[in-house]
Design a protein around this motif. Structure first.
Motif, PDB file in Angstrom:
ATOM      1  N   ARG A 191       0.930  -1.425  -0.218  1.00 23.16           N
ATOM      2  CA  ARG A 191      -0.015  -0.045  -0.045  1.00 23.16           C
ATOM      3  C   ARG A 191       0.956   1.312  -0.133  1.00 23.16           C
ATOM      4  NH1 ARG A 191      -4.985  -1.099  -1.714  1.00 23.16           N
ATOM      5  NH2 ARG A 191      -4.951   1.248  -1.179  1.00 23.16           N
ATOM      6  N   ALA A 196      -5.050  -7.999   2.574  1.00 23.38           N
ATOM      7  CA  ALA A 196      -5.345  -6.988   1.791  1.00 23.38           C
ATOM      8  C   ALA A 196      -6.718  -6.435   1.515  1.00 23.38           C
ATOM      9  CB  ALA A 196      -4.758  -7.522   0.156  1.00 23.38           C
ATOM     10  N   ASN A 197      -7.760  -7.429   1.593  1.00 24.71           N
ATOM     11  CA  ASN A 197      -9.019  -6.894   1.448  1.00 24.71           C
ATOM     12  C   ASN A 197      -9.522  -6.097   2.774  1.00 24.71           C
ATOM     13  OD1 ASN A 197      -9.415  -8.087  -0.944  1.00 24.71           O
ATOM     14  ND2 ASN A 197     -10.873  -9.595  -0.337  1.00 24.71           N
ATOM     15  N   GLU A 227      -7.727  -2.825   2.664  1.00 26.62           N
ATOM     16  CA  GLU A 227      -8.303  -1.964   1.481  1.00 26.62           C
ATOM     17  C   GLU A 227      -9.712  -1.344   2.032  1.00 26.62           C
ATOM     18  OE1 GLU A 227      -9.583  -0.375  -2.392  1.00 26.62           O
ATOM     19  OE2 GLU A 227      -7.594  -0.989  -1.467  1.00 26.62           O
ATOM     20  N   ASN A 228     -10.551  -2.123   2.827  1.00 28.95           N
ATOM     21  CA  ASN A 228     -11.904  -1.745   3.161  1.00 28.95           C
ATOM     22  C   ASN A 228     -11.578  -0.789   4.375  1.00 28.95           C
ATOM     23  OD1 ASN A 228     -14.864  -2.221   3.528  1.00 28.95           O
ATOM     24  ND2 ASN A 228     -13.881  -2.232   5.621  1.00 28.95           N
ATOM     25  N   ARG A 242     -10.801   2.461   2.277  1.00 29.95           N
ATOM     26  CA  ARG A 242     -11.793   2.949   1.469  1.00 29.95           C
ATOM     27  C   ARG A 242     -12.735   3.743   2.263  1.00 29.95           C
ATOM     28  NH1 ARG A 242     -12.834   1.941  -3.919  1.00 29.95           N
ATOM     29  NH2 ARG A 242     -11.406   0.216  -3.724  1.00 29.95           N
ATOM     30  N   GLY A 267     -14.592  -0.512  -6.258  1.00 27.20           N
ATOM     31  CA  GLY A 267     -15.050  -1.901  -5.727  1.00 27.20           C
ATOM     32  C   GLY A 267     -16.322  -2.527  -6.274  1.00 27.20           C
TER      33      GLY A 267
END
Length: 360
Positions: free
Chosen positions: A226, A259-260, A263-264, A267, A317
């Protein structure tokens, strides 16, 4: 005789338990339309209990109608239908005042080929569940079409423009357009990967390749990725315990989970993203939390459903990330929850068990 009666009752009880264990509704009738058995699922779907129905007329107790109002049992006609008929395909029917159900039938003949009908086995499935599944599939198709349209339009447009007018652009302009094409191709690849993951999770075909995994090292790798993509390094904080047990996990799936979740948090959240890894009684718990608005308690059970995007106004997404995370965690034998973080944001916490895999 007493022993024979006892044996008969035991067999009858075993049969009752067997049909009540079936997930779908089951009604059994003889060729004259007299109800022989009704299982628990069928009683739930129709509102007719076995005590009321057994021994009564099928058409009276279960007056199924099609969408045109026709009597399904009368059209079935077990006595006078073709002797070669063995089953009736599933179709949507309804009882007066009840929800739609999907009904199919099988004829039990004696002898099996072209004999007289002895019994009719009728299966019932919840029409509401089928409708929800169909809506889910329609949503999936709609989402995929929407998510694919934008990058594919961009790829097609820039590629066609470059092919037609290559010599008119500067090297810098060409580079910008090719980078855009490359990024949009990556978006399409990610979407296809997510769809494959959803398919494997829903069908139970997800395979794990377990090995010893260093969870703090995997978390540092995700953070480094990231940072390399433009995030500020000081936005992340990693806390890892010193007494972590050996973990046998699928390394690629763990990377995907982390990673998800990161990312969440980026975001939908704000402030520092904290990843905390600690030993618990039966495994290791990993928490990923942010300092944003958090997740309201009334929607906490929905965040792991397909297409959930929260209340963020940020675009991007597919809404499949958390659904995939839950599937991957549960494939490892773990659990995942979401709650309010101590500093006000959302905290996603998953726990995976320790122990070496059984290679036998």
């Amino acid at each position: 005789m007493h022993g024979a009666d006892t044996d008969g009752r035991l067999v009858a009880a075993a049969c009752t338990i067997a049909i009540d264990d079936l997930p779908d509704g089951l009604i059994v009738a003889d060729r004259f339309g007299r109800v022989l058995a009704v299982n628990r699922a069928a009683a739930r779907l129709t509102g007719v209990t076995p005590e009321r129905a057994v021994g009564r007329d099928m058409a009276e107790m279960f007056p199924f109608r099609d969408n045109d109002g026709r009597d399904w049992w009368k059209a079935l006609d077990p006595e006078r239908g073709p002797r070669t008929r063995s089953r009736v395909p599933e179709r949507p029917l309804h009882l007066p005042g009840r929800q739609e159900v999907y009904v199919a039938a099988r004829f039990v003949r004696e002898p099996e080929r072209c004999g007289d009908v002895e019994r009719v086995a009728i299966t019932l499935r919840d029409g509401g569940a089928r409708a929800r599944l169909e809506r889910s599939r329609a949503d999936l198709v709609s989402t995929v079409a929407h998510e694919l349209r934008s990058p594919l339009t961009s790829v097609k447009g820039f590629t066609a423009t470059l092919l037609a007018k290559w010599s008119r652009f500067t090297e810098e302009q060409k580079l910008v357009m090719l980078e855009t094409v490359n990024n949009d191709a990556d978006r399409v690849t990610r979407l296809i990967t997510e769809l494959l993951d959803v398919s494997r999770i829903e069908s139970g075909r997800l395979e794990l390749r377990r090995q010893v995994v260093d969870l703090p090292a995997r978390a540092r790798r995700v953070v480094a990725g990231r940072v390399a993509s433009g995030e500020q390094e000081d936005r992340f904080r990693l806390i890892a315990g010193d007494d972590l047990p050996e973990m046998w996990l699928d390394q690629d799936k763990v990377d995907q989970i982390l990673a998800n979740l990161v990312e969440n948090a980026l975001r939908h959240g704000r402030g520092t993203v904290t990843i905390e890894i600690e030993s618990v009684g039966w495994g290791v718990a990993v928490s990923v939390r942010d300092q944003g608005e958090g997740v309201r308690p009334e929607v906490a059970q929905r965040v792991f459903r397909q297409f959930w995007r929260g209340n963020s106004r940020k675009r991007g997404g597919t809404g499949l990330g958390l659904f995939i995370v839950k599937g991957l965690v549960e494939a490892h034998g773990g659990t995942i929850t979401v709650q309010q973080a101590p500093e006000g944001g959302a905290e996603f916490r998953f726990t995976v068990p320790t122990g070496t895999p059984d290679f036998a």
